[in-house]
Design a protein around this motif. Structure first.
Motif, PDB file in Angstrom:
ATOM      1  N   ALA A 353       0.826  -1.208   0.000  1.00 42.40           N
ATOM      2  CA  ALA A 353       0.000   0.000   0.000  1.00 42.40           C
ATOM      3  C   ALA A 353       0.858   1.254   0.000  1.00 42.40           C
ATOM      4  O   ALA A 353       2.049   1.217   0.332  1.00 42.40           O
ATOM      5  CB  ALA A 353      -0.911  -0.003   1.231  1.00 42.40           C
ATOM      6  N   ARG A 354       0.241   2.357  -0.382  1.00 43.29           N
ATOM      7  CA  ARG A 354       0.830   3.688  -0.264  1.00 43.29           C
ATOM      8  C   ARG A 354      -0.002   4.470   0.738  1.00 43.29           C
ATOM      9  O   ARG A 354      -1.135   4.112   1.046  1.00 43.29           O
ATOM     10  CB  ARG A 354       0.881   4.376  -1.625  1.00 43.29           C
ATOM     11  N   SER A 355       0.548   5.551   1.243  1.00 44.62           N
ATOM     12  CA  SER A 355      -0.134   6.298   2.308  1.00 44.62           C
ATOM     13  C   SER A 355      -0.503   7.697   1.819  1.00 44.62           C
ATOM     14  O   SER A 355      -0.168   8.100   0.699  1.00 44.62           O
ATOM     15  CB  SER A 355       0.752   6.384   3.542  1.00 44.62           C
ATOM     16  N   PHE A 356      -1.179   8.449   2.696  1.00 49.73           N
ATOM     17  CA  PHE A 356      -1.671   9.781   2.354  1.00 49.73           C
ATOM     18  C   PHE A 356      -1.163  10.816   3.356  1.00 49.73           C
ATOM     19  O   PHE A 356      -1.020  10.526   4.550  1.00 49.73           O
ATOM     20  CB  PHE A 356      -3.204   9.811   2.370  1.00 49.73           C
ATOM     21  N   ASP A 357      -0.917  11.993   2.848  1.00 53.67           N
ATOM     22  CA  ASP A 357      -0.699  13.185   3.675  1.00 53.67           C
ATOM     23  C   ASP A 357      -1.906  14.100   3.468  1.00 53.67           C
ATOM     24  O   ASP A 357      -2.368  14.264   2.328  1.00 53.67           O
ATOM     25  CB  ASP A 357       0.583  13.916   3.274  1.00 53.67           C
ATOM     26  N   LEU A 358      -2.396  14.691   4.546  1.00 55.08           N
ATOM     27  CA  LEU A 358      -3.603  15.510   4.471  1.00 55.08           C
ATOM     28  C   LEU A 358      -3.246  16.996   4.524  1.00 55.08           C
ATOM     29  O   LEU A 358      -2.509  17.431   5.419  1.00 55.08           O
ATOM     30  CB  LEU A 358      -4.559  15.156   5.614  1.00 55.08           C
ATOM     31  N   ARG A 359      -3.783  17.750   3.573  1.00 53.94           N
ATOM     32  CA  ARG A 359      -3.571  19.203   3.555  1.00 53.94           C
ATOM     33  C   ARG A 359      -4.778  19.843   2.868  1.00 53.94           C
ATOM     34  O   ARG A 359      -5.038  19.600   1.693  1.00 53.94           O
ATOM     35  CB  ARG A 359      -2.284  19.553   2.806  1.00 53.94           C
ATOM     36  N   LYS A 360      -5.503  20.650   3.605  1.00 55.50           N
ATOM     37  CA  LYS A 360      -6.734  21.234   3.079  1.00 55.50           C
ATOM     38  C   LYS A 360      -6.466  22.101   1.860  1.00 55.50           C
ATOM     39  O   LYS A 360      -5.514  22.878   1.830  1.00 55.50           O
ATOM     40  CB  LYS A 360      -7.415  22.086   4.148  1.00 55.50           C
ATOM     41  N   SER A 361      -7.346  21.970   0.866  1.00 54.70           N
ATOM     42  CA  SER A 361      -7.281  22.865  -0.282  1.00 54.70           C
ATOM     43  C   SER A 361      -8.127  24.108  -0.050  1.00 54.70           C
ATOM     44  O   SER A 361      -7.882  25.155  -0.654  1.00 54.70           O
ATOM     45  CB  SER A 361      -7.761  22.137  -1.549  1.00 54.70           C
ATOM     46  N   LYS A 362      -9.123  23.988   0.858  1.00 51.95           N
ATOM     47  CA  LYS A 362      -9.945  25.133   1.253  1.00 51.95           C
ATOM     48  C   LYS A 362     -10.169  25.065   2.755  1.00 51.95           C
ATOM     49  O   LYS A 362     -10.240  23.970   3.325  1.00 51.95           O
ATOM     50  CB  LYS A 362     -11.280  25.138   0.510  1.00 51.95           C
ATOM     51  N   PRO A 363     -10.294  26.209   3.413  1.00 47.64           N
ATOM     52  CA  PRO A 363     -10.415  26.200   4.880  1.00 47.64           C
ATOM     53  C   PRO A 363     -11.599  25.388   5.396  1.00 47.64           C
ATOM     54  O   PRO A 363     -11.530  24.807   6.476  1.00 47.64           O
ATOM     55  CB  PRO A 363     -10.572  27.691   5.229  1.00 47.64           C
ATOM     56  N   GLU A 364     -12.687  25.352   4.635  1.00 43.29           N
ATOM     57  CA  GLU A 364     -13.883  24.670   5.133  1.00 43.29           C
ATOM     58  C   GLU A 364     -13.848  23.159   4.932  1.00 43.29           C
ATOM     59  O   GLU A 364     -14.706  22.428   5.444  1.00 43.29           O
ATOM     60  CB  GLU A 364     -15.136  25.235   4.448  1.00 43.29           C
ATOM     61  N   ASP A 365     -12.863  22.673   4.192  1.00 41.93           N
ATOM     62  CA  ASP A 365     -12.761  21.229   3.978  1.00 41.93           C
ATOM     63  C   ASP A 365     -12.446  20.515   5.288  1.00 41.93           C
ATOM     64  O   ASP A 365     -11.722  21.034   6.140  1.00 41.93           O
ATOM     65  CB  ASP A 365     -11.677  20.917   2.948  1.00 41.93           C
ATOM     66  N   ARG A 366     -12.984  19.312   5.414  1.00 50.65           N
ATOM     67  CA  ARG A 366     -12.747  18.523   6.629  1.00 50.65           C
ATOM     68  C   ARG A 366     -12.133  17.180   6.235  1.00 50.65           C
ATOM     69  O   ARG A 366     -12.810  16.324   5.648  1.00 50.65           O
ATOM     70  CB  ARG A 366     -14.056  18.319   7.396  1.00 50.65           C
TER      71      ARG A 366
END
Length: 505
Positions: A353-366
């Motif tokens: 598997a590969r993994s994910f890094d999380l970074r919002k593209s918009k402030p309201e994204d969750r």
């Protein structure tokens, strides 16, 4: 020696009967235990009778009567308790995995049947599986007015022809004028049959195809036919969406599933998926390490970045003969509807598997990480050497860390909210691994959350042939209920003999 022999016989008898009760079948361990019990008890009784003849004058008749009366009373109490338990609906499941605790999904599927239901078990005389199957049917039917019949196949030629019954231990579920035959009646098979009878489709699910995605018509281990059946059993109307000519996602699509494309997706298809999520659509995306199909870039635009690197988790043992650590066996879950019911003792397995890094593209994204590795995992960039049998070593300049293998996201866009659940492995949902451990529950619950149907999130029944890692749990428990009881049995016997001899001293 007579008391030691009697003790050995009683303990061997108890362990043999317990093993038979737990496994539902008599294997070699059970027969050996019963043989030891028979020999020990017969030997102990013979020695005791010989000793009794020598000491007849010393035995008081009243003592004999008291012992006999106590034995008779104990047997009467045991028989009475068994009869009371058999006639009541109160049940205790003492199996390790709660084998006779019916999964909530089974109860829900039964509740969706809107016409009278009947279970009929067809058998050949002497089939040892009948007892377990009938108990399973009775447990499913507890609290409901569902007739359960048992019929000999030889005495039911009409039913044999009508239902095409080919072997003993076959269950027929009748629902009004409709019916389903279950040849191998595990709870999982019964659940799927009842779900088919319900014929209730709440949401429309499209599965993309045409650029090397997983094939839902392929019934081999590498195929995804089981995933399509699971979606249908959970109330989804499954349809095919050709990604090669995709210009726009259909308006009636409640969720779109993209199963790890192996080739580059058309820009038009990727743009259609982007517009679909932005207008409130839901996407289940599966991607693979070593592949750049364009879906990875789409997810990155939505804040779910996945570096093209293989996750190495050194605490995971080899899976299916692969190198240790490259197929994470995961037991860490965030609190979220998708992972509801999953705990540290309910694992999921990822086949590279590969993994994910999380970074919002918009402030309201969750954005939310749902499933992650152990804290010792790390990313390996580049291909593994061909023929290598040892897991890669972590470079000195990096440290192990938790890595996210499954992530979710919510995207408020005006009056709509798009949703994505992304998996860093598509083999996770293949026929080979879908029913391994709790993979199926994670995928199905992700689909229900994606369409805001959280009331359908549940844990599903497990089949008897469950693929488990690193050692199949079914085989593990059979070993535990069998030869695994040998050590505690020996300890009980030795402890009892020591106690008896200490009393004699």
């Amino acid at each position: 020696m007579n008391r030691e022999a009697l003790l050995t016989g009683v303990v061997a008898l108890a362990f043999g009967l317990s093993s038979y009760q737990l496994q539902g079948e008599a294997d070699g361990f059970v027969f050996v235990q019963l043989g030891i019990a028979a020999v020990s008890l017969v030997y102990g009784l013979i020695v005791s009778l010989r000793s009794a003849r020598k000491a007849t004058r010393q035995i008081r008749l009243g003592s004999v009567y008291r012992v006999a009366l106590m034995g008779l009373l104990a047997v009467s109490v045991a028989i009475g308790a068994e009869r009371i338990a058999a006639s009541s609906n109160v049940r205790f499941d003492l199996t390790f995995e709660g084998e006779y605790n019916i999964a909530p999904a089974t109860t829900e599927a039964l509740g969706r049947l809107d016409q009278p239901v009947a279970f009929t078990l067809y058998f050949d005389p002497g089939d040892p599986r009948i007892r377990r199957t009938r108990l399973l049917l009775e447990t499913i039917a507890v609290g409901r007015d569902i007739p359960i019949g048992t019929r000999s196949i030889e005495e039911s030629p009409d039913a044999e022809d009508r239902f095409a019954i080919g072997s003993s231990n076959t269950v027929v579920i009748q629902h009004g004028d409709d019916w389903r035959r279950v040849d191998r009646p595990t709870e999982g098979a019964l659940f799927e049959a009842m779900a088919e009878l319900a014929k209730h489709r709440d949401s429309i699910l499209y599965i993309a195809t045409g650029t090397g995605e997983g094939d839902i018509n392929d019934g081999t281990d590498a195929g995804y036919s089981g995933l399509a059946v699971a979606f249908q059993s959970d109330g989804f109307d499954v349809r095919v969406l050709p990604s090669a000519v995709m210009g726009e996602i259909p308006e009636d699509a409640d969720v779109v599933v993209v199963l790890g494309p192996q080739r580059k997706m058309r820009n038009g298809a990727l743009d259609a998926l982007t517009r679909y999520v932005n207008r409130g659509g839901s996407l289940l995306a599966f991607i693979e390490p070593g592949v750049e199909s364009g879906l990875e870039a789409l997810l990155a635009d939505f804040g779910l970045r996945s570096p093209d690197a293989l996750i190495i988790d050194p605490v995971s043992d080899p899976v299916d003969g692969d190198i240790g650590g490259v197929s994470p066996i995961v037991f860490n879950y965030a609190t979220h509807p998708v992972t509801e019911g999953l705990k540290t003792n309910r694992n999921t397995v990822f086949r590279r598997a590969r993994s994910f890094d999380l970074r919002k593209s918009k402030p309201e994204d969750r954005l939310k990480a749902l499933v992650y590795t152990s804290p010792y995992a790390w990313r390996h960039f580049g291909a593994l050497p061909i023929g290598e049998r040892e897991p890669p070593q972590m470079p000195d300049d990096i440290q192990g860390n938790y890595h996210h293998l499954v992530v979710s996201a919510r995207y408020p866009r005006g009056d709509h909210e798009g949703r994505i659940v992304a998996f860093g492995d598509r083999d996770f949902a293949s026929n080979r691994y879908l029913r391994a451990l709790y993979n199926l529950d994670l995928v199905m619950n992700a689909a229900h959350w994606a369409v805001a149907r959280t009331d359908r999130i549940t844990l599903r029944p497990k089949s008897a042939g469950l693929i488990q890692f690193p050692v199949p749990i079914v085989n593990s428990m059979k070993a535990f209920y069998g030869v695994g009881l040998l050590i505690p049995e020996i300890l009980v016997i030795l402890g009892g003999i020591t106690w008896l001899r200490s009393r004699q001293a």
